[in-house]
Enzyme design. Structure first.
Site, short mmCIF file in Angstrom:
data_model
loop_
_atom_site.label_atom_id
_atom_site.label_comp_id
_atom_site.label_asym_id
_atom_site.label_seq_id
_atom_site.Cartn_x
_atom_site.Cartn_y
_atom_site.Cartn_z
N LYS A 205 -18.21 69.37 -30.50
CA LYS A 205 -18.79 68.85 -29.13
C LYS A 205 -19.10 69.96 -28.34
O LYS A 205 -20.08 70.32 -27.81
CB LYS A 205 -18.00 67.67 -28.64
N GLY A 266 -14.70 62.58 -28.15
CA GLY A 266 -14.45 63.05 -29.12
C GLY A 266 -13.99 62.17 -30.09
O GLY A 266 -14.67 61.80 -31.40
N GLU A 352 -3.88 59.27 -28.01
CA GLU A 352 -4.54 60.08 -27.36
C GLU A 352 -5.30 59.31 -26.10
O GLU A 352 -5.38 59.84 -24.89
CB GLU A 352 -5.65 60.76 -28.04
N LYS A 511 -5.04 73.88 -26.17
CA LYS A 511 -5.90 74.68 -26.35
C LYS A 511 -5.65 76.17 -25.46
O LYS A 511 -5.81 77.15 -25.96
CB LYS A 511 -7.37 74.17 -26.09
C1 G6Q Z 1 -10.83 63.88 -28.89
C2 G6Q Z 1 -10.19 64.97 -28.28
C3 G6Q Z 1 -10.19 66.28 -29.54
C4 G6Q Z 1 -11.44 66.82 -29.76
C5 G6Q Z 1 -11.27 68.13 -30.77
C6 G6Q Z 1 -12.31 68.80 -31.05
O1 G6Q Z 1 -11.09 63.04 -28.32
O2 G6Q Z 1 -11.02 65.60 -27.44
O3 G6Q Z 1 -9.70 65.81 -30.82
O4 G6Q Z 1 -12.23 65.81 -30.56
O5 G6Q Z 1 -10.21 68.95 -29.84
O6 G6Q Z 1 -13.33 69.14 -30.04
P1 G6Q Z 1 -14.59 69.81 -30.12
O7 G6Q Z 1 -15.56 68.65 -31.05
O8 G6Q Z 1 -15.05 70.13 -29.01
O9 G6Q Z 1 -14.41 70.84 -31.03
#
Ligand code: G6Q
Length: 546
Positions: A205, A266, A352, A511
């Site tokens: 994302k 996400g 989460e 992160k």
């Molecule tokens: C989900 C979280 C997390 C996220 C990942 C990947 O709700 O925010 O699991 O999906 O860290 O993030 P990206 O899609 O931005 O790479």
């Protein structure tokens, strides 16, 4: 919205809990022949039997009162209508728009998002059709045989779980998932793949996630090693992201990018283009069936009265154990091997979303919030951890899931699976009394002394709560319903505890921290750490075995 503890219902539930000190489900079932009818709910072919829970009519009444007093319905309506209920990120929460099968507009900041949603779905369909029919060719003219999704967390768990669940609908494309930054994950996945017929989906994302970008770079290098032509990349790499600039900078043509929006969380994104691997694997018609299943559940959740609302009931029952029975965990037990990744998927969704220590206004939650979730398919789990659920000192509420019909008719095994499924929840509810154990042991010819010694070990307290979810068959539509059921359950619990279910600062922390330590491992100046971390860094720098 108040803290749930300030409601009249919360105080009354404390009283109700005390009454339960002398109640046992075994007796309640014996007394009330209509207990199943009273405490079960059907939505098309999906049955929720919640009669094996530690409730009686007045318990449920109080729980429903709690839902009213905490304003669950108001928050639900705010979510569906696109209000920015994700307060800490100032965002709407609209995964429901992604599967809106009606003509109703969904407004965000005064704009209907549905035309864009439909446009991305149409692009997904066109692309999936091309790849699945072999019209999309790789650099050497071969059609695509394997799709590798590179993504992590919300950009991995949903599609990976769904592809496994929907295997009977899979076509001639194999789907693989690489998430871990551990290089073995990529290496093992690529081992048997042919670069000329492999398509990579880089799913992120934000397009800033370290693991995903590193794996994508490595995959690109692996691919170019064979293709030897940068121009070939466009035929083998597509991206799913909100960030076209970052996608371009990575070297993927934005024409090969499928967009999503910041109002899709996400872990709620499998309904968006993040679901592209699912669409490639089972085809867009089946993917739309998945959306339709989720829409069925959305409509049910949006319109059914609280007392007949599946996600609301499941959320209230979860809260009852979490907050009034001190349950710390919760198990999801699908008697369906193809749902083997469902508990892992729910782990993220639930933990989460509800793993929060402050309320929506930033004040500490005064009560226990989300439980730890775990699970494995039955019957495997029976041979592993069910012991603790039956006889351990902890109360672990469980959800049992099963299909009436299997996709495979082999050796009457589905009936065996179902008999185990039923036997477990019955045993958890009934338990086994000392008198029953004694009779059983005596009948086996055991002497009095031995019986006395063994008896306490063989007693099962029972009164252990379970939900049963029964569906006709694990189809795309059913899977959509099940996922949306748990999504809304988590939503309702967030409303009850008054926490924001839609942020994830704990993920962000991870992160940040790893980025700071990486240069130190490579020989940079050690930062400020505790003695343990410093010693471990030194050990790793020296290349010694930890
Ligand atoms: C989900 C979280 C997390 C996220 C990942 C990947 O709700 O925010 O699991 O999906 O860290 O993030 P990206 O899609 O931005 O790479």
């Amino acid at each position: 919205m108040p803290s749930p503890t300030q409601t009249a219902a919360w105080q009354a539930l404390k009283e109700e809990r005390r009454a339960w000190n002398t109640l046992h489900l075994r007796e309640l079932f014996a007394k009330d022949k209509k207990r199943f009818e009273r405490f079960s709910l059907q939505l098309d072919d999906l049955l929720l039997d919640y009669s094996k829970n530690l409730i009686r009519p007045q318990t449920l009444k109080l729980l429903l009162k709690l839902a009213q007093e905490t304003g669950v319905e108001t928050l639900r309506d705010a979510m569906f209508s696109g209000e920015p209920i994700n307060l800490t990120e100032g965002r709407a929460v609209l995964h429901t728009a992604l599967r809106n099968r009606s003509e109703r507009p969904v407004m965000v900041d005064g704009q209907d998002v549905m035309p864009e949603v439909r446009e991305v779905l149409a692009r997904m369909r066109a692309f999936a059709d091309k790849v699945r029919t072999g019209k999309w060719k790789g650099y050497s003219g071969k059609p695509i045989s394997d799709v590798v999704n590179i993504g992590i967390g919300g950009s991995d768990l949903g599609p990976a779980m769904a592809c496994l669940a929907l295997k009977p609908y899979g076509g001639n494309i194999r789907a693989h998932f690489v998430s871990n930054v551990d290089p073995s994950h990529l290496v093992d996945t690529l081992e048997d793949l042919d670069p000329a017929s492999t398509l990579f989906i880089v799913a992120s994302k934000t397009f800033t996630t370290q693991e995903t970008l590193l794996n994508a770079q490595a995959a690109r290098a692996w691919f170019l090693d064979s293709a030897k032509d940068e121009k070939a990349v466009a035929k083998h790499f597509v991206a799913v992201s909100t960030h076209s600039e970052a996608v371009k900078a990575f070297g993927i043509d934005p024409a090969n990018m499928f967009g999503l929006w910041d109002w899709v969380g996400g872990r709620y994104s499998l309904w968006s283009a993040i679901g592209l691997p699912i669409a490639l694997y089972v085809g867009m018609d089946e993917f739309e069936e998945l959306l339709a299943g989720a829409y069925d559940m959305d409509e049910h959740f949006r319109t059914a009265p609280l007392a007949e609302n599946m996600p609301v009931l499941m959320a209230l029952l979860g809260l009852w154990y979490n907050n009034f029975w001190d349950a710390q965990s919760y198990a999801v037990l699908p008697y369906e091997q193809r749902l083997s990744r469902f508990p892992a998927y729910l782990q993220q969704l639930d933990m989460e979303s509800s793993g929060k220590g402050v309320m929506r206004d930033g004040k500490p939650v005064k009560v226990s919030s989300g439980p730890a979730l775990f699970g494995e398919p039955g019957t495997n789990g029976q041979h592993a951890f069910y012991q603790l659920i039956h006889q351990g000192t902890k109360l672990i509420p469980c959800d049992f899931l099963a299909a009436v019909e299997s996709h495979n008719d082999v050796n009457n095994q589905h009936a065996v699976l179902l008999s185990n499924f039923l036997a477990q929840s019955e045993a958890l509810m009934r338990g086994k009394t000392a008198a029953e154990v004694e009779t059983e042991l005596a009948a086996s010819g055991m002497g009095r002394k031995e019986i006395k010694a063994l008896l306490p070990h063989k007693v099962f307290p029972g009164n252990r709560p379970t939900n049963t979810l029964l569906y006709r068959k694990l189809t795309s539509r059913t899977l959509g319903r099940l996922i949306a059921l748990y999504e809304h359950k988590v939503f309702v619990q967030g409303a009850l505890w008054n926490v924001n279910s839609y942020d994830q600062w704990g993920v962000e922390l991870g992160k940040q921290l790893a980025r700071a330590i990486l240069p130190e491992l490579a020989g940079g100046k050690p930062g400020k750490h505790d003695a343990s971390t410093l010693a471990l860094i030194a050990r790793l720098r020296a290349g010694e075995e930890a």
